[in-house]
Design an enzyme around this catalytic site. Structure first.
Site, PDB file in Angstrom:
ATOM      1  N   ASN A   1       0.920  -1.170  -0.017  1.00 11.72           N
ATOM      2  CA  ASN A   1       0.056   0.062   0.030  1.00 11.72           C
ATOM      3  C   ASN A   1       0.953   1.426   0.000  1.00 11.72           C
ATOM      4  O   ASN A   1       1.846   1.410   0.508  1.00 11.72           O
ATOM      5  CB  ASN A   1      -0.871   0.154   1.155  1.00 11.72           C
ATOM      6  CG  ASN A   1      -0.414  -0.303   2.506  1.00 11.72           C
ATOM      7  OD1 ASN A   1       0.519  -0.848   2.611  1.00 11.72           O
ATOM      8  ND2 ASN A   1      -0.987   0.544   3.489  1.00 11.72           N
TER       9      ASN A   1
ATOM     10  N   GLU B   1       0.269   5.319   0.620  1.00 13.43           N
ATOM     11  CA  GLU B   1      -0.705   6.261   1.173  1.00 13.43           C
ATOM     12  C   GLU B   1      -0.228   7.593   0.466  1.00 13.43           C
ATOM     13  O   GLU B   1       0.805   7.806  -0.039  1.00 13.43           O
ATOM     14  CB  GLU B   1      -0.622   6.232   2.576  1.00 13.43           C
ATOM     15  CG  GLU B   1      -1.191   4.960   3.049  1.00 13.43           C
ATOM     16  CD  GLU B   1      -1.509   4.854   4.439  1.00 13.43           C
ATOM     17  OE1 GLU B   1      -1.111   5.811   5.307  1.00 13.43           O
ATOM     18  OE2 GLU B   1      -2.070   3.917   5.057  1.00 13.43           O
TER      19      GLU B   1
ATOM     20  N   CYS C   1      -4.226   0.727  -2.370  1.00 15.12           N
ATOM     21  CA  CYS C   1      -4.127  -0.621  -1.347  1.00 15.12           C
ATOM     22  C   CYS C   1      -3.095  -1.399  -1.884  1.00 15.12           C
ATOM     23  O   CYS C   1      -2.792  -1.629  -3.323  1.00 15.12           O
ATOM     24  CB  CYS C   1      -5.337  -1.310  -1.429  1.00 15.12           C
ATOM     25  SG  CYS C   1      -6.635  -0.607  -0.508  1.00 15.12           S
TER      26      CYS C   1
ATOM     27  N   GLU D   1      -3.296  -4.507  -2.753  1.00 15.53           N
ATOM     28  CA  GLU D   1      -3.769  -5.760  -3.569  1.00 15.53           C
ATOM     29  C   GLU D   1      -3.889  -5.204  -5.044  1.00 15.53           C
ATOM     30  O   GLU D   1      -3.756  -5.638  -6.211  1.00 15.53           O
ATOM     31  CB  GLU D   1      -5.017  -6.319  -3.108  1.00 15.53           C
ATOM     32  CG  GLU D   1      -5.249  -6.919  -1.921  1.00 15.53           C
ATOM     33  CD  GLU D   1      -5.163  -5.976  -0.672  1.00 15.53           C
ATOM     34  OE1 GLU D   1      -4.900  -4.886  -0.733  1.00 15.53           O
ATOM     35  OE2 GLU D   1      -5.965  -6.539   0.527  1.00 15.53           O
TER      36      GLU D   1
ATOM     37  N   CYS E   1     -10.279  -4.891   0.955  1.00 14.74           N
ATOM     38  CA  CYS E   1     -11.364  -3.994   0.674  1.00 14.74           C
ATOM     39  C   CYS E   1     -12.222  -4.357  -0.667  1.00 14.74           C
ATOM     40  O   CYS E   1     -11.857  -5.046  -1.528  1.00 14.74           O
ATOM     41  CB  CYS E   1     -11.012  -2.684   0.744  1.00 14.74           C
ATOM     42  SG  CYS E   1     -10.247  -1.848  -0.739  1.00 14.74           S
TER      43      CYS E   1
ATOM     44  N   CYS F   1     -10.842  -3.589  -3.957  1.00 11.98           N
ATOM     45  CA  CYS F   1      -9.496  -4.562  -4.518  1.00 11.98           C
ATOM     46  C   CYS F   1     -10.210  -5.630  -4.955  1.00 11.98           C
ATOM     47  O   CYS F   1     -10.068  -6.385  -5.866  1.00 11.98           O
ATOM     48  CB  CYS F   1      -8.767  -4.604  -3.148  1.00 11.98           C
ATOM     49  SG  CYS F   1      -7.657  -3.307  -3.180  1.00 11.98           S
TER      50      CYS F   1
HETATM   51  N1  THU Z   1      -5.297  -1.518   2.752  1.00 12.14           N
HETATM   52  C1  THU Z   1      -4.526  -2.331   1.995  1.00 12.14           C
HETATM   53  O1  THU Z   1      -3.513  -2.297   1.297  1.00 12.14           O
HETATM   54  N2  THU Z   1      -5.188  -3.436   1.623  1.00 12.14           N
HETATM   55  C2  THU Z   1      -6.326  -3.770   2.380  1.00 12.14           C
HETATM   56  O2  THU Z   1      -6.806  -4.690   2.230  1.00 12.14           O
HETATM   57  C3  THU Z   1      -7.162  -2.840   3.158  1.00 12.14           C
HETATM   58  C4  THU Z   1      -6.504  -1.606   3.401  1.00 12.14           C
HETATM   59  C5  THU Z   1      -4.537  -0.200   3.100  1.00 12.14           C
HETATM   60  C6  THU Z   1      -4.993   1.408   2.669  1.00 12.14           C
HETATM   61  C7  THU Z   1      -4.435   2.203   3.615  1.00 12.14           C
HETATM   62  O3  THU Z   1      -3.260   2.406   3.169  1.00 12.14           O
HETATM   63  C8  THU Z   1      -4.326   1.188   4.693  1.00 12.14           C
HETATM   64  O4  THU Z   1      -4.358  -0.175   4.489  1.00 12.14           O
HETATM   65  C9  THU Z   1      -5.581   1.611   5.789  1.00 12.14           C
HETATM   66  O5  THU Z   1      -6.782   1.508   5.351  1.00 12.14           O
END
Ligand code: THU
Length: 136
Positions: A46, A48, A57, A59, A90, A93
């Site tokens: 991920n 941000e 994310c 995935e 999520c 994804c």
């Molecule tokens: N996130 C992911 O990378 N994958 C998931 O399955 C759930 C959420 C990340 C997005 C964000 O950077 C952090 O987790 C919190 O939501």
């Protein structure tokens, strides 16, 4: 449950990818690795952004890396976090993965050794698929 050696290797790659996560806001670091029918592996973490909505994310980062490598036949994705419970991808994804492989295998894992194997069909039973588009 016990996974095969190929799944454990995929979890290892996802855990390595997770180390490159950029998650200063949530501090929730996620790694993902996708194995394709050609037996290639594409990983992502991920990333941000200070404008939170632009976050990607792990995935989707892995899925887009695979597609950009010309490798769309996803077979298995491993998703790894460091925590006392398993990750859950999520909705966005799930939908993006379903575009290419609605029935792919999904391995959920933690750095500490928790494992759960499921399928995208179970996680997203009624996806909107390319074949659903109709001309007006
Ligand atoms: N996130 C992911 O990378 N994958 C998931 O399955 C759930 C959420 C990340 C997005 C964000 O950077 C952090 O987790 C919190 O939501």
């Amino acid at each position: 449950m016990t996974l095969g050696p190929a799944d454990e290797d995929l979890v290892k790659v996802a855990a390595l990818a997770r180390q490159r996560a950029y998650a200063p806001y949530s501090t929730y670091r996620v790694g993902a690795a996708i194995r394709t029918a050609r037996n290639r592996v594409h990983a992502g973490a991920n990333v941000e952004n200070v404008s939170y909505g632009h976050t990607i994310c792990a995935e989707r980062a892995a899925a887009f890396a695979a597609v950009n490598a010309g490798d769309r036949a996803f077979e298995t994705i491993a998703i790894v976090i460091d925590g006392d419970r398993l990750p859950s991808p999520c909705g966005a994804c799930r939908q993006v993965l379903a575009e290419f492989a609605p029935d792919m295998r999904v391995v959920l894992a933690t750095v500490g050794g928790l494992r759960h194997q499921t399928t995208l069909t179970e996680l997203l039973p009624a996806p909107f698929l390319p074949g659903d588009l109709r001309p007006e």
